[in-house]
Design an enzyme around this catalytic site. Structure first.
Site, PDB file in Angstrom:
ATOM      1  N   LYS A  65       0.827  -1.217   0.000  1.00 29.20           N
ATOM      2  CA  LYS A  65       0.000   0.000   0.000  1.00 29.20           C
ATOM      3  C   LYS A  65       0.861   1.267   0.000  1.00 29.20           C
ATOM      4  O   LYS A  65       0.635   2.178  -0.800  1.00 29.20           O
ATOM      5  CB  LYS A  65      -0.914  -0.043   1.219  1.00 29.20           C
ATOM      6  CG  LYS A  65      -2.070   0.915   1.167  1.00 29.20           C
ATOM      7  CD  LYS A  65      -3.136   0.573   2.196  1.00 29.20           C
ATOM      8  CE  LYS A  65      -2.639   0.513   3.617  1.00 29.20           C
ATOM      9  NZ  LYS A  65      -2.230  -0.802   4.095  1.00 29.20           N
ATOM     10  N   THR A  82       4.058   1.482  -0.828  1.00 28.24           N
ATOM     11  CA  THR A  82       4.816   1.459  -2.081  1.00 28.24           C
ATOM     12  C   THR A  82       3.964   1.970  -3.237  1.00 28.24           C
ATOM     13  O   THR A  82       4.427   2.751  -4.073  1.00 28.24           O
ATOM     14  CB  THR A  82       5.305   0.030  -2.369  1.00 28.24           C
ATOM     15  OG1 THR A  82       6.039  -0.444  -1.233  1.00 28.24           O
ATOM     16  CG2 THR A  82       6.200  -0.016  -3.592  1.00 28.24           C
ATOM     17  N   ARG A  94       1.731   8.243   6.866  1.00 28.93           N
ATOM     18  CA  ARG A  94       1.978   8.212   8.304  1.00 28.93           C
ATOM     19  C   ARG A  94       3.464   7.987   8.589  1.00 28.93           C
ATOM     20  O   ARG A  94       4.197   7.499   7.741  1.00 28.93           O
ATOM     21  CB  ARG A  94       1.174   7.081   8.951  1.00 28.93           C
ATOM     22  CG  ARG A  94      -0.331   7.262   8.882  1.00 28.93           C
ATOM     23  CD  ARG A  94      -1.049   6.004   9.318  1.00 28.93           C
ATOM     24  NE  ARG A  94      -0.780   4.905   8.406  1.00 28.93           N
ATOM     25  CZ  ARG A  94      -1.030   3.630   8.678  1.00 28.93           C
ATOM     26  NH1 ARG A  94      -1.529   3.296   9.854  1.00 28.93           N
ATOM     27  NH2 ARG A  94      -0.759   2.688   7.806  1.00 28.93           N
ATOM     28  N   LYS A 137       7.859  -6.026  10.799  1.00 30.59           N
ATOM     29  CA  LYS A 137       7.806  -5.468   9.454  1.00 30.59           C
ATOM     30  C   LYS A 137       9.130  -4.951   8.934  1.00 30.59           C
ATOM     31  O   LYS A 137       9.350  -4.901   7.732  1.00 30.59           O
ATOM     32  CB  LYS A 137       6.790  -4.306   9.404  1.00 30.59           C
ATOM     33  CG  LYS A 137       5.345  -4.745   9.427  1.00 30.59           C
ATOM     34  CD  LYS A 137       4.416  -3.555   9.305  1.00 30.59           C
ATOM     35  CE  LYS A 137       4.546  -2.889   7.951  1.00 30.59           C
ATOM     36  NZ  LYS A 137       3.603  -1.755   7.795  1.00 30.59           N
ATOM     37  N   ALA A 160      -4.284   1.368  12.113  1.00 33.59           N
ATOM     38  CA  ALA A 160      -5.700   1.207  11.805  1.00 33.59           C
ATOM     39  C   ALA A 160      -6.322   0.024  12.539  1.00 33.59           C
ATOM     40  O   ALA A 160      -7.544  -0.054  12.630  1.00 33.59           O
ATOM     41  CB  ALA A 160      -5.904   1.047  10.303  1.00 33.59           C
ATOM     42  N   PHE A 206      -3.861  -0.778   6.875  1.00 33.76           N
ATOM     43  CA  PHE A 206      -4.383  -2.130   6.745  1.00 33.76           C
ATOM     44  C   PHE A 206      -5.428  -2.206   5.631  1.00 33.76           C
ATOM     45  O   PHE A 206      -5.375  -1.461   4.665  1.00 33.76           O
ATOM     46  CB  PHE A 206      -4.903  -2.648   8.086  1.00 33.76           C
ATOM     47  CG  PHE A 206      -3.794  -2.930   9.078  1.00 33.76           C
ATOM     48  CD1 PHE A 206      -2.850  -3.907   8.823  1.00 33.76           C
ATOM     49  CD2 PHE A 206      -3.682  -2.197  10.248  1.00 33.76           C
ATOM     50  CE1 PHE A 206      -1.821  -4.171   9.717  1.00 33.76           C
ATOM     51  CE2 PHE A 206      -2.649  -2.448  11.158  1.00 33.76           C
ATOM     52  CZ  PHE A 206      -1.726  -3.445  10.878  1.00 33.76           C
ATOM     53  N   PHE A 263       4.022  -8.999  -9.332  1.00 32.49           N
ATOM     54  CA  PHE A 263       5.270  -9.687  -9.021  1.00 32.49           C
ATOM     55  C   PHE A 263       5.750 -10.447 -10.260  1.00 32.49           C
ATOM     56  O   PHE A 263       4.937 -10.830 -11.116  1.00 32.49           O
ATOM     57  CB  PHE A 263       5.062 -10.674  -7.870  1.00 32.49           C
ATOM     58  CG  PHE A 263       5.020 -10.048  -6.500  1.00 32.49           C
ATOM     59  CD1 PHE A 263       5.984 -10.353  -5.552  1.00 32.49           C
ATOM     60  CD2 PHE A 263       4.021  -9.151  -6.158  1.00 32.49           C
ATOM     61  CE1 PHE A 263       5.955  -9.780  -4.292  1.00 32.49           C
ATOM     62  CE2 PHE A 263       3.981  -8.575  -4.901  1.00 32.49           C
ATOM     63  CZ  PHE A 263       4.955  -8.887  -3.966  1.00 32.49           C
ATOM     64  N   TRP A 323       7.385  -1.035  -7.976  1.00 28.43           N
ATOM     65  CA  TRP A 323       8.453  -1.558  -7.117  1.00 28.43           C
ATOM     66  C   TRP A 323       9.728  -1.780  -7.937  1.00 28.43           C
ATOM     67  O   TRP A 323      10.830  -1.477  -7.482  1.00 28.43           O
ATOM     68  CB  TRP A 323       7.998  -2.868  -6.480  1.00 28.43           C
ATOM     69  CG  TRP A 323       9.006  -3.490  -5.568  1.00 28.43           C
ATOM     70  CD1 TRP A 323       9.217  -3.216  -4.248  1.00 28.43           C
ATOM     71  CD2 TRP A 323       9.964  -4.495  -5.928  1.00 28.43           C
ATOM     72  NE1 TRP A 323      10.244  -3.993  -3.750  1.00 28.43           N
ATOM     73  CE2 TRP A 323      10.719  -4.788  -4.763  1.00 28.43           C
ATOM     74  CE3 TRP A 323      10.254  -5.183  -7.103  1.00 28.43           C
ATOM     75  CZ2 TRP A 323      11.746  -5.730  -4.748  1.00 28.43           C
ATOM     76  CZ3 TRP A 323      11.274  -6.129  -7.092  1.00 28.43           C
ATOM     77  CH2 TRP A 323      12.000  -6.398  -5.926  1.00 28.43           C
TER      78      TRP A 323
END
Length: 595
Positions: free
Chosen positions: A110, A112, A133, A144, A312, A340, A420, A448
């Site tokens: 999200k 990214t 954030r 993470k 969240a 989230f 991907f 990405w």
């Protein structure tokens, strides 16, 4: 070199310079740095270090039209915005919300995507910035790792952003714990407010995962050390002060909200506020700088306003109103994210942040991955690389519910498949069929690996949505509904629950909150982010489950009621192998292991 013309500037720019566009404030020709970056798949920190950031004054002036005197620099590449020097009321750009399907260990991307989309919008000639954030140290050292985006779609300086940043979280922690200290000090020195030590609800916080501090005893050691009582710690991102900072309109509103915090009850069972204790002034002083939004940049030198960090799953999951409004005053399009999945983050973004601020999204992007949908379809993480169209179709029930949920708010999302290398065309085709059957446009993105150019199709899709009719955004419930009915509305309409069940303690708290006159506040449901239910093992789109509410917390300063459901904790714990065990300094003093 081929050239394209920027629609918001008289300058010409290199077509290959992903995101290196100029805006209406100051026309400049910018060379791309994409060819100098390490190959896709390199550690994020290596990619981030390969880009030489622009001095923050250049980002502010070239991209946002902000003069030097309106910045409070924190070194060469970070700054706070002095809101007293910036006009934020004359215009507002358009707002794009990025949300996602239910998260899995496979990852959705999200943040990214938010950064990649911002770079892509700039690349097609739209003056755009991103609002995010701030990362918490808890997840950075827990499960993470870094939280500044990934690959070639990152915010920099990445290490600073992930570790301490400009000190906002420390200021919030200090302000929160100052109030806690003043409460215990007040009781020690005579307790003029007649506070009942058994009914103090204000706990302490720290910005770290530490399960051992969830429940504590304070004041032990005899009369000189205070009044013994039960208490505990939450993580800083769950602090009501974090929520207040992110919802306040200005310093005056901040101090008013801080004063409204209810710290507990007196012996007559009446609520006592921080204002009655006289604490709101000193707390505001500690937050004097923290209230100002932070400015950094993406890898492609586009503005990133980073401010606040409520989770969240235990809070309302959005960056600050002040940062969003400021970005909208300085940019034509602002991309922001909600934490989230859409059932938690997007719902709170609309029902809490938008309701309080008056800001409304003009478009929504819903992020998914083939890998995450396979996991939602029951495939173990170790088997995700194998082609499995059936599992994608099975897991798409989760995607379908998120699309339908957003449509209840009057928003049909653009679905962005964060692609991907292992994704198969048949798997992608299955996802597209699901989305189109629900009227949701869909685009693939490879930001990405490719930066802004990899998200160009998503940017074009977002532009088409913004050029169309403005959506009529609706709230899911009316504030006039009783609190239990508001919780039931979210649970049944968004989560697929058949009902809500309050335990004895939560029912008593519900009755007390209603009796105090706070029944018209919006609600903030704290639950596992890994399922529509309160059970993280129920994947896909479970239905007819019951949402168990075990505690209600009144956050009168923030202006909402938190409903804590199931086993979710407001102080997380570390996993068996914390990310912290892989983070260190090398022989040159450089950070390693921070993703």
């Amino acid at each position: 070199m081929s050239l394209v013309r920027c629609s918001h500037s008289r300058a010409t720019i290199p077509a290959s310079a992903a995101g290196m566009v100029n805006n209406k404030h100051n026309a400049v020709l910018v060379e791309t740095t994409m060819t100098t970056l390490p190959p896709p798949g390199s550690p994020d920190i290596d990619i981030a270090r390969a880009v030489k950031p622009w001095p923050i004054f250049e980002v502010a002036q070239r991209k946002l039209g902000i003069a030097h005197h309106a910045l409070i620099p924190y070194g060469h590449y970070k700054a706070k915005l002095d809101l007293a020097q910036i006009e934020t009321k004359t215009k507002l750009g358009k707002l794009v919300l990025v949300t996602a399907i239910t998260p899995t260990p496979a990852g959705e991307g999200k943040t990214t995507t938010s950064i990649g989309l911002t770079d892509a919008l700039n690349a097609i000639g739209i003056n755009a910035s991103v609002c995010l954030r701030e990362p918490s140290l808890g997840p950075c050292f827990g499960v993470k790792g870094g939280a500044a985006g990934g690959g070639r779609a990152q915010a920099i300086p990445m290490e600073d952003l992930n570790l301490h940043f400009n000190g906002d979280f420390h200021a919030i922690t200090s302000a929160h714990n100052l109030l806690a200290a003043l409460i215990d000090n007040h009781i020690h020195w005579g307790n003029e407010l007649n506070l009942d030590p058994r009914r103090i609800t204000w706990r302490r916080v720290m910005d770290m995962n530490d399960r051992a501090l969830r429940n504590t005893l304070v004041g032990l050691g005899g009369p000189a050390h205070g009044q013994p009582r039960e208490s505990g710690f939450d993580i800083t991102v769950a602090s009501e002060i974090m929520a207040i900072l992110c919802l306040a309109e200005d310093r005056k509103d901040l101090q008013k909200r801080l004063g409204n915090i209810i710290i507990g009850r007196n012996r007559d069972n009446q609520p006592v506020t921080a204002r009655e204790l006289g604490a709101e002034g000193a707390m505001t002083v500690l937050l004097k700088e923290a209230i100002q939004p932070n400015l950094i940049q993406t890898l492609e030198h586009n503005p990133a306003l980073i401010h606040g960090g409520p989770f969240a799953n235990i809070a309302h999951g959005c960056n600050s109103v002040m940062a969003t409004r400021t970005a909208m005053a300085l940019s034509d399009v602002v991309v922001t994210e909600a934490g989230f999945g859409a059932d938690l983050g997007a719902e709170k973004f609309i029902d809490i942040k938008c309701r309080m601020s008056g800001l409304m999204p003009d478009a929504v992007v819903l992020v998914c991955t083939v890998r995450a949908l396979k996991m939602q379809g029951g495939v173990p993480k170790a088997d995700l690389d194998a082609i499995n169209v059936e599992a994608v179709i099975e897991g798409s029930s989760n995607l379908s519910r998120h699309i339908k949920n957003l449509q209840q708010f009057g928003l049909t999302p653009l679905v962005a498949i964060n692609r991907f290398p292992t994704d198969d065309d048949k798997e992608l085709a299955a996802i597209k069929e699901v989305c189109l059957s629900l009227g949701a446009p869909i685009e693939e993105a490879q930001h990405w690996a490719e930066g802004g150019l990899g998200a160009k199709a998503v940017a074009e899709g977002v532009k088409a949505m913004l050029d169309g009719e403005k959506p009529d955004v609706k709230f899911l419930y009316d504030n006039a509904l009783p609190i239990d009915d508001k919780i039931r509305t979210v649970a049944t309409k968004l989560y697929g629950a058949s009902d809500v069940q309050f335990n004895i303690a939560a029912q008593k708290q519900l009755d007390e909150i209603q009796a105090l006159g706070f029944g018209d506040l919006p609600i903030c449901i704290a639950k596992t982010p890994y399922s529509f239910s309160a059970d993280p093992t129920l994947l896909g789109a479970p239905s007819d489950h019951v949402l168990p509410v075990r505690e209600l917390r009144l956050m009168a300063g923030a202006g909402f009621v938190v409903a804590i459901c199931g086993d979710v904790m407001t102080m997380p714990g570390l996993p068996r192998k914390p990310a912290a065990l892989s983070i260190s300094l090398d022989e040159n003093g450089e950070i390693v292991g921070l993703f």
